[in-house]
Design an enzyme around this catalytic site. Structure first.
Site, mmCIF file in Angstrom:
data_model
loop_
_atom_site.group_PDB
_atom_site.id
_atom_site.type_symbol
_atom_site.label_atom_id
_atom_site.label_comp_id
_atom_site.label_asym_id
_atom_site.label_seq_id
_atom_site.Cartn_x
_atom_site.Cartn_y
_atom_site.Cartn_z
ATOM 1 N N CYS A 1 14.453 10.557 13.292
ATOM 2 C CA CYS A 1 14.003 10.049 11.990
ATOM 3 C C CYS A 1 14.290 11.012 10.830
ATOM 4 O O CYS A 1 15.434 11.156 10.436
ATOM 5 C CB CYS A 1 12.541 9.646 12.063
ATOM 6 S SG CYS A 1 12.115 8.531 10.720
ATOM 7 N N ARG B 1 9.367 -0.084 3.174
ATOM 8 C CA ARG B 1 9.720 0.791 4.284
ATOM 9 C C ARG B 1 10.086 -0.057 5.491
ATOM 10 O O ARG B 1 9.599 -1.182 5.646
ATOM 11 C CB ARG B 1 8.532 1.699 4.632
ATOM 12 C CG ARG B 1 8.161 2.674 3.539
ATOM 13 C CD ARG B 1 7.018 3.566 3.987
ATOM 14 N NE ARG B 1 7.417 4.472 5.047
ATOM 15 C CZ ARG B 1 8.086 5.606 4.852
ATOM 16 N NH1 ARG B 1 8.414 5.973 3.641
ATOM 17 N NH2 ARG B 1 8.411 6.378 5.863
ATOM 18 N N HIS C 1 10.888 6.831 17.162
ATOM 19 C CA HIS C 1 9.767 7.696 17.546
ATOM 20 C C HIS C 1 9.130 7.080 18.783
ATOM 21 O O HIS C 1 9.603 6.099 19.316
ATOM 22 C CB HIS C 1 8.696 7.705 16.454
ATOM 23 C CG HIS C 1 9.089 8.330 15.180
ATOM 24 N ND1 HIS C 1 9.096 9.685 14.984
ATOM 25 C CD2 HIS C 1 9.461 7.786 13.994
ATOM 26 C CE1 HIS C 1 9.444 9.946 13.731
ATOM 27 N NE2 HIS C 1 9.683 8.822 13.107
HETATM 28 N N1 GLN Z 1 10.774 10.744 5.196
HETATM 29 C C1 GLN Z 1 11.728 9.897 5.832
HETATM 30 C C2 GLN Z 1 11.660 8.468 5.342
HETATM 31 O O1 GLN Z 1 10.622 7.966 5.025
HETATM 32 C C3 GLN Z 1 11.608 9.982 7.356
HETATM 33 C C4 GLN Z 1 10.256 9.546 7.860
HETATM 34 C C5 GLN Z 1 10.047 9.820 9.318
HETATM 35 O O2 GLN Z 1 10.506 10.823 9.878
HETATM 36 N N2 GLN Z 1 9.269 8.949 9.930
HETATM 37 O O3 GLN Z 1 12.679 7.825 5.277
#
Ligand code: GLN
Length: 245
Positions: free
Chosen positions: A94, A128, A194
């Site tokens: 990620c 998101r 994840h």
């Molecule tokens: N900060 C990054 C995003 O939001 C990665 C987030 C994460 O590692 N879950 O895209």
């Protein structure tokens, strides 16, 4: 045999219990009598590319990425590039995955990436990308499924020559549009999954352990099978979650 792991910025880059990935590697080695050594590295520290065979970079929020990006490029980029070129395993999840590319663009701000693979990440308009995810991965001529959980605001776009880790079966993947997930170059893997990723996908953990040992010894070990009933149940449950929306 020995697995030598280096965790990069574990204090900053460890969202969603990504430390579980390291613990899982440790257990699978110990259960087989394979020695396990684990070191960590943080801001300002240099890395010896020959001292570790498995490099791990976890996920992080934008502010965590902001805290490590420039430092990582300045103090670790060339060592990581030479380790990867030399066959070391690099697994990045990620926020860590995003930093493997050229940059992560957040409005006017541009976080520098390691540039180890040709890809860009951009924080665009839109919500998101969150949810359970399953992807199909082809490794050693065999099709396998990886299941996990994704939560990212950044969208990742692979350059023309870059090879995705897999094809999205369910979920968003790199950007929610092109059906691709992650990236792969030799033994470098970047992914949005994840979970933590490895306990839910024991086959990948074993594959990466074997590749890292091969880098050290010159021959790909045949790993003893383990009683994976719990791991298989975890995989099935992650997979079911991905397919039930
Ligand atoms: N900060 C990054 C995003 O939001 C990665 C987030 C994460 O590692 N879950 O895209």
């Amino acid at each position: 045999m020995e697995l030598r792991v280096l965790a990069l910025y574990p204090d900053q880059m460890n969202i969603y219990a990504d430390r579980g990935n390291i613990l899982f590697l440790q257990r699978r080695c110990e259960w087989r009598g394979i020695r396990f050594s684990h070191a960590t590295t943080g801001p300002g520290e240099s890395v010896d590319p020959g001292a570790h065979d498995f490099f791990y970079l976890g996920g992080g929020q934008d502010r965590d990425q902001r805290a490590v990006a420039a430092d990582m490029v300045a103090t670790k980029r060339s060592a990581l590039a030479s380790a990867v070129d030399d066959g070391a395993v690099l697994l990045a999840v990620c926020g860590g995955y995003q930093l493997l590319g050229h940059s992560y663009q957040l409005d006017a701000e541009r976080l520098p990436g390691l540039g180890l693979v040709d890809l860009e990440t951009v924080r665009e308009e839109g919500s998101r990308l969150i949810g359970n995810v399953a992807i199909e991965v082809e490794m050693d001529g065999e099709k396998q499924v990886l299941a996990g959980f994704e939560n990212h605001g950044g969208r990742t776009y692979l350059g023309d020559g870059s090879i995705p880790l897999g094809r999205v079966l369910s979920g968003f993947g790199n950007n929610g549009q092109d059906g691709l997930e992650g990236v792969r170059r030799g033994n470098l893997i970047g992914t949005y999954l994840h979970g933590p990723l490895l306990p839910k996908n024991a086959w990948l953990a074993d594959r990466l352990i074997a590749l890292a040992i091969e880098r050290r010894t010159g021959s790909l070990p045949r790993l003893e099978p383990l009683d994976d009933r719990l791991e298989e149940a975890a995989h099935e449950s992650a997979r079911r979650a991905a397919f039930s929306g």
